[in-house]
Design an enzyme around this catalytic site. Structure first.
Site, PDB file in Angstrom:
ATOM      1  N   GLY A  75       0.815  -1.212   0.000  1.00  0.00           N
ATOM      2  CA  GLY A  75       0.000   0.000   0.000  1.00  0.00           C
ATOM      3  C   GLY A  75       0.847   1.261   0.000  1.00  0.00           C
ATOM      4  O   GLY A  75       0.496   2.258  -0.637  1.00  0.00           O
ATOM      5  N   THR A  76       1.958   1.233   0.724  1.00  0.00           N
ATOM      6  CA  THR A  76       2.808   2.431   0.807  1.00  0.00           C
ATOM      7  C   THR A  76       3.317   2.825  -0.570  1.00  0.00           C
ATOM      8  O   THR A  76       3.222   3.993  -0.980  1.00  0.00           O
ATOM      9  CB  THR A  76       3.997   2.161   1.757  1.00  0.00           C
ATOM     10  N   ASN A 155      -7.460   4.285   8.716  1.00  0.00           N
ATOM     11  CA  ASN A 155      -6.852   3.108   9.337  1.00  0.00           C
ATOM     12  C   ASN A 155      -6.858   3.145  10.860  1.00  0.00           C
ATOM     13  O   ASN A 155      -6.555   2.138  11.495  1.00  0.00           O
ATOM     14  CB  ASN A 155      -5.418   2.913   8.838  1.00  0.00           C
ATOM     15  N   ALA A 204      -2.350  -6.345   0.003  1.00  0.00           N
ATOM     16  CA  ALA A 204      -2.886  -7.710   0.169  1.00  0.00           C
ATOM     17  C   ALA A 204      -3.007  -8.136   1.631  1.00  0.00           C
ATOM     18  O   ALA A 204      -3.905  -8.901   1.983  1.00  0.00           O
ATOM     19  CB  ALA A 204      -2.011  -8.706  -0.584  1.00  0.00           C
ATOM     20  N   THR A 241      11.513  -6.658 -10.986  1.00  0.00           N
ATOM     21  CA  THR A 241      10.868  -7.957 -11.196  1.00  0.00           C
ATOM     22  C   THR A 241       9.644  -8.093 -10.309  1.00  0.00           C
ATOM     23  O   THR A 241       9.689  -7.769  -9.122  1.00  0.00           O
ATOM     24  CB  THR A 241      11.876  -9.093 -10.893  1.00  0.00           C
ATOM     25  N   CYS A 329       4.979   7.166  18.718  1.00  0.00           N
ATOM     26  CA  CYS A 329       6.105   7.530  19.576  1.00  0.00           C
ATOM     27  C   CYS A 329       6.949   8.567  18.855  1.00  0.00           C
ATOM     28  O   CYS A 329       7.579   8.273  17.859  1.00  0.00           O
ATOM     29  CB  CYS A 329       6.936   6.297  19.898  1.00  0.00           C
TER      30      CYS A 329
END
Ligand SMILES: Cc1ncc(COP(=O)(O)O)c(C=O)c1O
Length: 392
Positions: A75-76, A155, A204, A241, A329
């Site tokens: 996702g990042t 999130n 995923a 790849t 943190c």
């Protein structure tokens, strides 16, 4: 000695376990099929065929063409590629992007990085339920706005945005619309035409697939500047790849999430509601940080007054219950996360945000046990805090 009760995992928004059926789909590509999809020989063609099949699966769930899918390392990377790639490619049209204060850092920090390229970045605030007001977006748009990026579901709180309404506004101003659907994809309809988005990010491991694989939907005609240099994979949009077993896993996991959505979300809703009800009715003053009815079904996003959620998390972990907090943190001090800060919760609640997210392996009995443990430890922390105040 009696055996310790099994641990209760309530952090599915961080990562879900791998579905055994997804693992079975991946298995041949983990060790039996060594080919690189760019190779012309038989092993390479076999890997290419697996990649093509997974691409069709993902495209089918999103309702787009296979050529509009770019596989990524998660996702990042999908968020970074969407925000930085699309903005840089459109820089000649304008250098203004709009995002929102509660986005995942993969979006927020990517947007802020554009300032080094002469972009201005507007970070929209949210209402106390975590939602972006359509008027706020309309007022932020300018003739030089090239991209709007607002997540489909948050999130930390699970809050769902009205993406079709926001997209309409962005498009009317001539900007592309990106949505981060990483948390939402396993639970909501992510058809890109119904959402009316130009870019959409997936990962995923939030939907019972493997870690470190994701995808970006890129509507035909939307240009992307490259972020990685090397081979011409993914139609020259993402060098390197391809992670063939991971991508096969993403395709299988996303298909299963779509086919089982109604049944899964009903289960999540039942479990998360039971857990939340147990805690909310315990007389501790706890509240939800996501709006009822507009929160992802798997989320029980709680906040306690005058409780340090990190202490609560540690006590729960020692007691076999795994959750997460809304704290980050920062330079040694535990500050409320940027999401919790943006919600404008009353001061007493800001350090008390606890995110519980249920999943397929959880049971009704676990919700009772976890709810009891949360109430017990929150109560103990309350009493400790009260005793400390008396001593002070
Ligand atoms: C909303 C959201 N976006 C992006 C990400 C990053 O995804 P990944 O961990 O696959 O890089 C996460 C992960 O927690 C997320 O919740």
């Amino acid at each position: 000695m009696p055996a310790a009760p099994p641990r209760i995992y309530l952090d599915h928004a961080a990562a879900t376990p791998l579905d055994p059926a997804v693992f079975e789909a991946m298995r041949p590509y983990l060790w039996l099929a060594p080919g690189n999809p760019s190779s012309v020989h038989c092993a390479g063609r076999r890997a290419r065929a697996a990649l093509d099949a997974a691409r069709r699966q993902v495209a089918d769930v999103l309702g787009c063409g296979p050529s509009e899918i770019v596989f990524t390392s998660g996702g990042t990377e999908a968020d970074n590629l969407a925000v930085i790639g699309a903005a840089l490619a459109a820089a000649r049209r304008g250098r203004h992007v709009v995002t929102c204060a509660i986005e995942h850092h993969a979006v927020l920090f990517a947007a802020r990085s554009l300032r080094a390229h002469g972009f201005e970045v507007t970070e929209l605030g949210v209402d106390p339920t975590g939602r972006v007001a359509p008027d706020a977006l309309a007022n932020a748009l300018r003739p030089d706005t090239v991209l709007v990026s607002i997540g489909l579901a948050n999130n930390e709180t699970g809050t769902i945005q009205d993406i079709p309404a926001l997209s309409r506004i962005a498009h009317a101003a001539g900007a592309w619309m990106h949505t981060d659907a990483v948390q939402a994809a396993g639970q909501l309809d992510i058809n890109v035409d119904r959402l009316d988005v130009d870019l959409l990010s997936l990962s995923a491991h939030k939907l019972y697939g493997p870690k470190a694989v994701g995808a970006l939907y890129v509507r035909g005609g939307v240009a992307l500047a490259r972020l990685a240099f090397g081979g011409a994979q993914e139609r020259d949009r993402r060098a390197g790849t391809e992670n063939v077993p991971g991508i096969v896993g993403l395709g299988a996991a996303l298909t299963r999430a779509r086919d089982r959505r109604a049944e899964r979300t009903a289960t999540y809703r039942r479990l998360s509601s039971a857990l939340a009800a147990r805690v909310l009715h315990a007389g501790l003053g706890a509240r939800l940080t996501g709006p009822p009815g507009r929160t992802l079904p798997s989320f029980a996003p709680l906040a306690f007054p005058n409780v340090d959620a990190t202490s609560l998390l540690i006590r729960l972990d020692l007691d076999g219950v795994e959750v997460s907090t809304g704290a980050a943190c920062t330079s040694g001090s535990l500050e409320p996360s940027h999401v919790i800060q943006a919600l404008g919760l009353p001061a007493a609640y800001r350090r008390g945000a606890l995110r519980c997210t249920v999943g397929l392996g959880n049971t009704d009995e676990e919700m009772q046990r976890a709810g009891d443990a949360i109430v017990r430890h929150a109560q103990a922390l309350h009493e400790l805090a009260a005793a400390r105040t008396e001593v002070d």
